[in-house]
Design a protein around this motif. Structure first.
Motif, PDB file in Angstrom:
ATOM      1  N   GLY A   1       0.779  -1.225   0.000  1.00 51.40           N
ATOM      2  CA  GLY A   1       0.000   0.000   0.000  1.00 51.40           C
ATOM      3  C   GLY A   1       0.810   1.273   0.000  1.00 51.40           C
ATOM      4  O   GLY A   1       0.258   2.360   0.175  1.00 51.40           O
ATOM      5  N   ILE A   2       2.111   1.177  -0.224  1.00 56.61           N
ATOM      6  CA  ILE A   2       2.960   2.349  -0.260  1.00 56.61           C
ATOM      7  C   ILE A   2       3.005   2.905  -1.683  1.00 56.61           C
ATOM      8  O   ILE A   2       3.224   2.171  -2.645  1.00 56.61           O
ATOM      9  N   LEU A   3       2.783   4.207  -1.809  1.00 65.65           N
ATOM     10  CA  LEU A   3       2.827   4.886  -3.101  1.00 65.65           C
ATOM     11  C   LEU A   3       4.192   5.539  -3.271  1.00 65.65           C
ATOM     12  O   LEU A   3       4.698   6.185  -2.344  1.00 65.65           O
ATOM     13  N   TYR A   4       4.787   5.366  -4.456  1.00 62.68           N
ATOM     14  CA  TYR A   4       6.114   5.902  -4.721  1.00 62.68           C
ATOM     15  C   TYR A   4       6.045   6.947  -5.838  1.00 62.68           C
ATOM     16  O   TYR A   4       5.398   6.720  -6.871  1.00 62.68           O
ATOM     17  N   ALA A   5       6.731   8.063  -5.613  1.00 65.91           N
ATOM     18  CA  ALA A   5       6.845   9.104  -6.640  1.00 65.91           C
ATOM     19  C   ALA A   5       8.286   9.603  -6.625  1.00 65.91           C
ATOM     20  O   ALA A   5       8.852   9.873  -5.563  1.00 65.91           O
ATOM     21  N   GLY A   6       8.872   9.712  -7.813  1.00 60.58           N
ATOM     22  CA  GLY A   6      10.289  10.097  -7.845  1.00 60.58           C
ATOM     23  C   GLY A   6      10.629  10.962  -9.042  1.00 60.58           C
ATOM     24  O   GLY A   6       9.844  11.121  -9.976  1.00 60.58           O
ATOM     25  N   SER A   7      11.847  11.512  -9.005  1.00 62.58           N
ATOM     26  CA  SER A   7      12.357  12.319 -10.113  1.00 62.58           C
ATOM     27  C   SER A   7      13.876  12.178 -10.163  1.00 62.58           C
ATOM     28  O   SER A   7      14.509  11.819  -9.173  1.00 62.58           O
ATOM     29  N   LYS A   8      14.454  12.476 -11.335  1.00 59.37           N
ATOM     30  CA  LYS A   8      15.893  12.332 -11.539  1.00 59.37           C
ATOM     31  C   LYS A   8      16.424  13.574 -12.246  1.00 59.37           C
ATOM     32  O   LYS A   8      15.811  14.069 -13.197  1.00 59.37           O
ATOM     33  N   LYS A   9      17.556  14.065 -11.765  1.00 62.74           N
ATOM     34  CA  LYS A   9      18.187  15.229 -12.378  1.00 62.74           C
ATOM     35  C   LYS A   9      19.648  14.902 -12.665  1.00 62.74           C
ATOM     36  O   LYS A   9      20.380  14.466 -11.779  1.00 62.74           O
ATOM     37  N   ASP A  10      20.052  15.086 -13.933  1.00 60.90           N
ATOM     38  CA  ASP A  10      21.422  14.792 -14.349  1.00 60.90           C
ATOM     39  C   ASP A  10      22.186  16.079 -14.630  1.00 60.90           C
ATOM     40  O   ASP A  10      21.619  17.066 -15.107  1.00 60.90           O
ATOM     41  N   VAL A  11      23.478  16.050 -14.334  1.00 57.56           N
ATOM     42  CA  VAL A  11      24.331  17.202 -14.605  1.00 57.56           C
ATOM     43  C   VAL A  11      25.731  16.718 -14.970  1.00 57.56           C
ATOM     44  O   VAL A  11      26.197  15.690 -14.469  1.00 57.56           O
ATOM     45  N   TRP A  12      26.354  17.407 -15.894  1.00 56.68           N
ATOM     46  CA  TRP A  12      27.757  17.183 -16.227  1.00 56.68           C
ATOM     47  C   TRP A  12      28.538  18.408 -15.769  1.00 56.68           C
ATOM     48  O   TRP A  12      28.124  19.543 -16.010  1.00 56.68           O
ATOM     49  N   PHE A  13      29.660  18.188 -15.106  1.00 60.20           N
ATOM     50  CA  PHE A  13      30.522  19.327 -14.797  1.00 60.20           C
ATOM     51  C   PHE A  13      31.956  19.003 -15.195  1.00 60.20           C
ATOM     52  O   PHE A  13      32.442  17.897 -15.019  1.00 60.20           O
ATOM     53  N   GLY A  14      32.594  19.994 -15.791  1.00 60.17           N
ATOM     54  CA  GLY A  14      33.980  19.853 -16.212  1.00 60.17           C
ATOM     55  C   GLY A  14      34.912  20.389 -15.147  1.00 60.17           C
ATOM     56  O   GLY A  14      34.683  21.470 -14.597  1.00 60.17           O
ATOM     57  N   ILE A  15      35.950  19.629 -14.825  1.00 67.38           N
ATOM     58  CA  ILE A  15      36.909  20.059 -13.817  1.00 67.38           C
ATOM     59  C   ILE A  15      38.318  20.014 -14.376  1.00 67.38           C
ATOM     60  O   ILE A  15      38.625  19.248 -15.286  1.00 67.38           O
ATOM     61  N   ASP A  16      39.150  20.865 -13.828  1.00 65.81           N
ATOM     62  CA  ASP A  16      40.574  20.832 -14.124  1.00 65.81           C
ATOM     63  C   ASP A  16      41.193  19.767 -13.222  1.00 65.81           C
ATOM     64  O   ASP A  16      41.165  19.913 -11.992  1.00 65.81           O
ATOM     65  N   PRO A  17      41.744  18.682 -13.759  1.00 69.18           N
ATOM     66  CA  PRO A  17      42.242  17.583 -12.919  1.00 69.18           C
ATOM     67  C   PRO A  17      43.458  17.960 -12.071  1.00 69.18           C
ATOM     68  O   PRO A  17      43.766  17.261 -11.112  1.00 69.18           O
ATOM     69  N   ILE A  18      44.118  19.050 -12.427  1.00 69.95           N
ATOM     70  CA  ILE A  18      45.299  19.467 -11.664  1.00 69.95           C
ATOM     71  C   ILE A  18      44.915  20.270 -10.426  1.00 69.95           C
ATOM     72  O   ILE A  18      45.462  20.072  -9.339  1.00 69.95           O
ATOM     73  N   THR A  19      43.927  21.162 -10.578  1.00 63.97           N
ATOM     74  CA  THR A  19      43.548  22.061  -9.483  1.00 63.97           C
ATOM     75  C   THR A  19      42.217  21.701  -8.841  1.00 63.97           C
ATOM     76  O   THR A  19      41.922  22.150  -7.732  1.00 63.97           O
ATOM     77  N   GLY A  20      41.386  20.907  -9.544  1.00 63.06           N
ATOM     78  CA  GLY A  20      40.067  20.589  -9.023  1.00 63.06           C
ATOM     79  C   GLY A  20      39.046  21.679  -9.232  1.00 63.06           C
ATOM     80  O   GLY A  20      37.903  21.576  -8.764  1.00 63.06           O
TER      81      GLY A  20
END
Length: 270
Positions: free
Chosen positions: A124-143
């Motif tokens: 009897g449990i009702l489920y409602a959900g959502s998903k949000k995606d993001v890409w972020f670019g980082i400098d691997p040397i400095t973060g």
């Protein structure tokens, strides 16, 4: 404060019981890591902690080279509701139900529930959900985060170098549960996860990592000799370890142990 500490301790126990190595890959098309990519950052390990920090650790001594702050990996109620209490695992979003003093693992995790929602359980449990995606670019040397891409916007913080910038994908899953017989019984949680390749067996990665189930301690040893290289306390439980490569994150295996066991292991290996 006492309840918060109890919940944190119980989450540590859940991690210890349910996981011994890193979880499955979010990508299915990568099986071999080429030598050039491996040379790219073989001296850096990224540690993701439950509070949302992503820290770049030097594999030779454990020193923190840079830190990236994101939202906490897991956001859930820190109070116990009698008859309607769920405990999520911050490693993979798997769910446990706490009822009448007993703990039971459910056959689905938060990402799976979000993917199937809206849906209704046999209880009897009702489920409602959502998903949000993001890409972020980082400098691997400095973060430094130089660019962010999502379905709603694109933001370039500073000039991004095509040669250095590495894009990392992060998904946020939000789930709400409702009791159809009692509207007062509700539960909400948010779980975040990074997209990552699995590290192939022939990657020549020569380290083994041990992390504490309830604290932020990480112990790193040489796989061939068992010699201790370093130990560091990141303050919050570690939920994932990665190598940062030109094509993104590669998930590293690690072993989860109790704090006392880690202390004894250090004494044994020292």
């Amino acid at each position: 404060m006492i309840i918060c500490n109890w919940i944190r301790y119980l989450l540590g126990i859940l991690i210890l019981v349910s996981a011994t190595t890193a979880g499955p890959s979010n990508f299915d098309d990568v099986s071999v890591l080429n030598t050039n990519d491996f040379e790219f950052s073989r001296d850096i390990v990224l540690a993701s902690t439950i509070d949302g920090h992503l820290r770049a650790l030097d594999t030779s001594n454990g020193e923190i080279r840079w830190t990236l702050q994101e939202e906490p990996v897991l956001r859930a109620p820190n109070t116990v509701k009698q008859g309607f209490t769920f405990l999520p695992n911050p490693q993979d979003g798997s769910l446990y139900v706490l009822k009448d003093g007993s703990l039971k693992k459910l056959p689905f995790n938060i990402p799976q529930l979000v993917g199937a929602s809206p849906c209704k359980g046999s209880d009897g449990i009702l489920y409602a959900g959502s998903k949000k995606d993001v890409w972020f670019g980082i400098d691997p040397i400095t973060g430094v985060k130089v660019e962010t891409l999502s379905s709603s916007s694109a933001d370039r913080v500073c000039p991004a170098s095509q040669q250095n910038t590495v894009f990392v994908g992060r998904s946020e899953y939000r789930i709400s549960m409702f009791d159809e017989h009692n509207r007062a019984k509700t539960w909400n949680a948010t779980f975040s996860d990074y997209s990552a390749h699995l590290l192939p067996e022939n990657s020549r990665y020569k380290l083994r990592h041990y992390v504490s189930s309830s604290t932020g301690n990480i112990l790193t040893v040489r796989a061939d000799t068992g010699d201790i290289l370093w130990e560091r306390d990141l303050r919050y439980p570690i939920v994932a370890l990665y190598l940062l490569q030109q094509d993104g994150l590669h998930k590293l295996p690690f072993t989860i142990i109790g704090k006392e066991t880690m202390d004894n292991l250090i004494k044994y290996l020292a």
